[in-house]
Write a protein that holds these residues in place. Structure first.
Motif, mmCIF file in Angstrom:
data_model
loop_
_atom_site.group_PDB
_atom_site.id
_atom_site.type_symbol
_atom_site.label_atom_id
_atom_site.label_comp_id
_atom_site.label_asym_id
_atom_site.label_seq_id
_atom_site.Cartn_x
_atom_site.Cartn_y
_atom_site.Cartn_z
ATOM 1 N N VAL A 279 0.860 -1.184 0.000
ATOM 2 C CA VAL A 279 0.000 0.000 0.000
ATOM 3 C C VAL A 279 0.897 1.235 0.000
ATOM 4 O O VAL A 279 1.755 1.393 0.874
ATOM 5 N N ASP A 280 0.723 2.093 -0.986
ATOM 6 C CA ASP A 280 1.572 3.282 -1.126
ATOM 7 C C ASP A 280 1.389 4.209 0.079
ATOM 8 O O ASP A 280 0.303 4.715 0.333
ATOM 9 N N ARG A 281 2.482 4.439 0.821
ATOM 10 C CA ARG A 281 2.434 5.298 2.005
ATOM 11 C C ARG A 281 3.208 6.590 1.805
ATOM 12 O O ARG A 281 3.358 7.383 2.725
ATOM 13 N N SER A 282 3.718 6.785 0.592
ATOM 14 C CA SER A 282 4.608 7.923 0.335
ATOM 15 C C SER A 282 3.901 9.267 0.473
ATOM 16 O O SER A 282 4.534 10.280 0.794
ATOM 17 N N ASN A 283 2.595 9.301 0.225
ATOM 18 C CA ASN A 283 1.862 10.573 0.305
ATOM 19 C C ASN A 283 1.183 10.786 1.655
ATOM 20 O O ASN A 283 0.399 11.723 1.814
ATOM 21 N N PHE A 284 1.478 9.915 2.612
ATOM 22 C CA PHE A 284 0.857 10.055 3.930
ATOM 23 C C PHE A 284 1.398 11.300 4.629
ATOM 24 O O PHE A 284 2.610 11.471 4.777
ATOM 25 N N ASP A 285 0.504 12.180 5.048
ATOM 26 C CA ASP A 285 0.888 13.432 5.702
ATOM 27 C C ASP A 285 0.828 13.250 7.216
ATOM 28 O O ASP A 285 -0.252 13.141 7.797
ATOM 29 N N SER A 286 1.990 13.230 7.854
ATOM 30 C CA SER A 286 2.046 13.018 9.303
ATOM 31 C C SER A 286 1.409 14.152 10.090
ATOM 32 O O SER A 286 1.089 13.987 11.266
ATOM 33 N N ASN A 287 1.226 15.303 9.455
ATOM 34 C CA ASN A 287 0.594 16.433 10.140
ATOM 35 C C ASN A 287 -0.931 16.380 10.068
ATOM 36 O O ASN A 287 -1.602 17.251 10.613
ATOM 37 N N LYS A 288 -1.454 15.374 9.389
ATOM 38 C CA LYS A 288 -2.909 15.249 9.275
ATOM 39 C C LYS A 288 -3.349 13.867 9.741
ATOM 40 O O LYS A 288 -4.105 13.172 9.070
ATOM 41 N N GLN A 289 -2.864 13.484 10.906
ATOM 42 C CA GLN A 289 -3.215 12.176 11.436
ATOM 43 C C GLN A 289 -4.584 12.215 12.113
ATOM 44 O O GLN A 289 -5.032 13.258 12.574
ATOM 45 N N THR A 290 -5.218 11.060 12.161
ATOM 46 C CA THR A 290 -6.557 10.951 12.739
ATOM 47 C C THR A 290 -6.453 10.317 14.111
ATOM 48 O O THR A 290 -6.100 9.134 14.229
ATOM 49 N N PHE A 291 -6.762 11.085 15.147
ATOM 50 C CA PHE A 291 -6.564 10.585 16.500
ATOM 51 C C PHE A 291 -7.418 9.356 16.792
ATOM 52 O O PHE A 291 -6.971 8.411 17.430
#
Length: 661
Positions: A502-514
């Motif tokens: 699963v491509d994780r390269s575009n995951f934005d760590s500043n927009k995580q879901t608590f």
């Protein structure tokens, strides 16, 4: 252990810069590694808020491969049982950890907080991932009886002249007399693909830098304060630097004085009990002479001698049927949970990524009966009424709660002596997490077959459990776990276990879901307890009953990606989750994956349909495993018939080979 404030005081005062990669071209380098120190050091890069076991696996593997491909031999030592005398120190560390959790949760809830955060928590299945990499790379693992630094010290002394260096971040190593063996602090070690450089320290260099005799190094550590003596206040005051400097200069003036007189001279008043603690600390740093015959005092691996612990409880522990497994690379248990295996004293600590709420509303409180049943399997052998202490977060502080284990009909020895059938043990595992006898009986009956993966059984148990719990995204609102959230978790597990990238390269760590992170943390906590329960029940001593490494079944980043996709469509009517929630993934969802997903979903939602899913890949793997099991059983049978003619050391070496395989 560590000597309080000494690392900062000593920085820049001593050490030789060494390119280990260059040294490895001239001679064979054997290096001992403090595994607990290293795994926590590496986990700094993979914050619990991201929780990527895939990233963690890559980081650990790359680190070790840098040494291996440059021809170095690595021996990894790991901690065992927690010393009872360290319970107070662990309680203080727990209090500090709760502050980290409070800040981390605040950052995760705050939409304006920027990643990476200053506070982090190591992933809860860190030990399992770390050991999985060691096993994959064939690195020799030594399970210590208690803290590994003591056994590493003895190992260096027993193999004088053979060990080039030891790696840790424990300043105690500066005070052990390791001869010409170097101590490398993790923070001073630069590890890259083709170059490894570090600052090496020998005990002689350390004593010269401090201006004291080498034999007084253990005394310096004791008086400055380690985990056992730092509560005893010396007569020297001031900042950490001033206090340490005064102690060092004072000891430099001694010559020929007795140990007792030096200890007493550094305190205004020293009660008898504290005097004994100081003496124990001093002798802790001294190596013990190895007595002959060596084979009765340890074992030999690749020409190196590994001494058994000289602790008074070791002989009893070594005589137990679970000894070989629990101190092997395959054991997935958290050793803080295992004190009942050798004493009536047990202290554990629990934490969750939750806001500041009363204990009675927390996931820790809800899962306490699970731990009561798990500890009941250990307490069963004590034949007496016992309690254990559990440290739990409670609003702005923590509670120290005395709990009573819930005894089962049998205990750990019954399981390891094969007095309890596999199905009954599986049934007990299911009951620990469900308390529903019918469900436990049905699932254990199905999953006793070799065709099914233990990770699937745990996924079913845990998600059924979580469906009855609430997420608590803030202190004022509770929201039940919904079906689409469960579907996202199932699919994330299935995709990873089928090795779908699963491509994780575009995951934005500043927009995580608590909410997603919290649900993942709940699942990790249940898995954390399950790994110990599986070992206690002797289920994992069977090769094909062992769990997959965490990176093969769990990843918080992948879960958050699927959570976001599903949440956008969660308000519409869901008939077919694959098509209705995850249509963008259809290109990678094969029929095998869809069947696997649907079977798990049916079980979690309460269906009584049998779990008959087996992918082609799983069928092939099971055939190979079946052949391996049959070969192992045949070898075990042959070994049993020749036991009377095989020496103790040969048996030990054979067991080591089996563990490494």
């Amino acid at each position: 252990m560590g000597v309080q404030g000494f690392t900062s005081y000593f920085k820049g005062k001593s050490g030789r810069g060494i390119y280990l990669t260059d040294e490895a071209k001239k001679q064979k380098l054997i290096i001992g590694i403090d595994g607990n120190a290293l795994m926590y050091y590496l986990s700094d890069k993979v914050l619990s808020s991201v929780g990527s076991y895939i990233n963690l696996y890559d980081d650990i593997k790359n680190y070790f491969e840098s040494f291996l491909k440059n021809g170095m031999e690595l021996i990894v030592f790991m901690d065992g049982f927690t010393p009872i005398g360290k319970f107070k120190e662990l309680e203080k560390r727990y209090e500090s950890k709760l502050q980290d959790i409070k800040e981390l949760v605040g950052n995760l809830i705050d939409p304006n907080a920027k990643f990476p955060f200053t506070r982090f928590l190591p992933p809860k299945l860190l030990l399992n991932e770390f050991k999985a990499v060691l096993k994959e790379l064939g690195i020799h693992y030594h399970g210590s009886f208690q803290e590994s630094d003591n056994e590493m010290k003895q190992w260096v002394v027993d193999n004088k002249g053979k060990i080039f260096g030891v790696i840790s971040n424990d300043s105690d190593f500066l005070f052990f007399n390791l001869g010409e063996t170097y101590y490398f602090a993790l923070s001073d070690l630069k590890v890259e693909d083709n170059e490894i450089y570090g600052l090496g320290h020998t005990s002689k260099q350390t004593s010269l830098a401090l201006g004291i005799e080498e034999r007084y190094l253990p005394m310096v550590a004791t008086l400055i304060g380690n985990d056992y003596t730092k509560h005893i206040r010396s007569k020297f005051r001031g900042s950490n630097y001033q206090r340490i400097d005064s102690i060092v200069k004072n000891i430099a003036n001694y010559s020929g004085s007795s140990i007792i007189s030096i200890i007493k001279d550094n305190y205004h008043r020293l009660p008898k009990n504290d005097e004994e603690i100081c003496l124990d600390s001093y002798f802790y740093y001294l190596p013990q002479p190895t007595k002959e015959p060596r084979s009765e005092k340890g074992y030999i691996y690749d020409g190196l001698f590994f001494a058994y612990s000289d602790h008074r409880d070791f002989r009893f522990v070594k005589s137990q049927p679970w000894f070989e497994y629990f101190f092997s690379i395959d054991c997935g248990s958290n050793y803080n949970h295992l004190s009942f295996m050798r004493s009536p004293y047990q202290q554990s600590s629990v934490y969750q990524l939750e806001p500041t709420i009363p204990l009675s509303r927390s996931f820790v409180f809800k899962t306490a009966p699970i731990r009561d049943r798990m500890f009941g399997l250990l307490a069963y052998e004590l034949k007496t009424s016992v309690h254990y202490t559990e440290l739990s977060p409670d609003q702005f502080t923590y509670a120290s709660v005395q709990r009573t284990p819930i005894l089962s009909e049998f205990g750990v020895l019954d399981c390891w002596n094969d007095k309890i059938t596999l199905q009954r043990r599986l049934q007990e595992l299911c009951f620990i997490f469900t308390t529903d006898k019918e469900t436990s009986k049905r699932l254990s009956s199905q999953f006793q077959s070799k065709d099914y993966q233990m990770d699937d059984l745990l996924l079913i148990l845990f998600l059924k459990y979580l469906k009855g719990c609430n997420l608590i995204p803030n202190a004022n609102r509770e929201e039940p776990i919904q079906d689409w959230m469960i579907d996202a978790f199932i699919l994330h597990h299935v995709l990873i276990s089928h090795r779908v990238d699963v491509d994780r390269s575009n995951f934005d760590s500043n927009k995580q879901t608590f909410e997603a992170i919290q649900m993942f943390d709940y699942f990790q906590s249940l898995m954390f307890m399950a790994t110990t329960s599986l070992d206690i029940l002797a289920i994992t001593k069977i090769q094909h009953r062992r769990l997959l490494p965490p990176h093969r079944s769990l990843d918080c980043v992948v879960f958050q990606i699927l959570w976001r996709e599903a949440s956008l469509k969660s308000k519409q009517k869901i008939v077919d989750p694959i098509n209705d929630l995850f249509s963008s993934r259809k290109s990678v969802i094969t029929q095998d994956i869809e069947n696997h997903f649907n079977q798990l979903r049916q079980q979690i939602n309460g269906s009584t349909l049998s779990f008959d899913y087996k992918s082609k890949e799983q069928q092939e793997e099971k055939e190979v495993e079946k052949e391996e099991v049959e070969e192992e059983e045949e070898e075990e049978k042959e070994k049993t018939t020749t036991t009377t003619t095989t020496s103790n050391i040969e048996i030990r070496l054979e067991n080591l080979k089996l563990c490494n395989n």
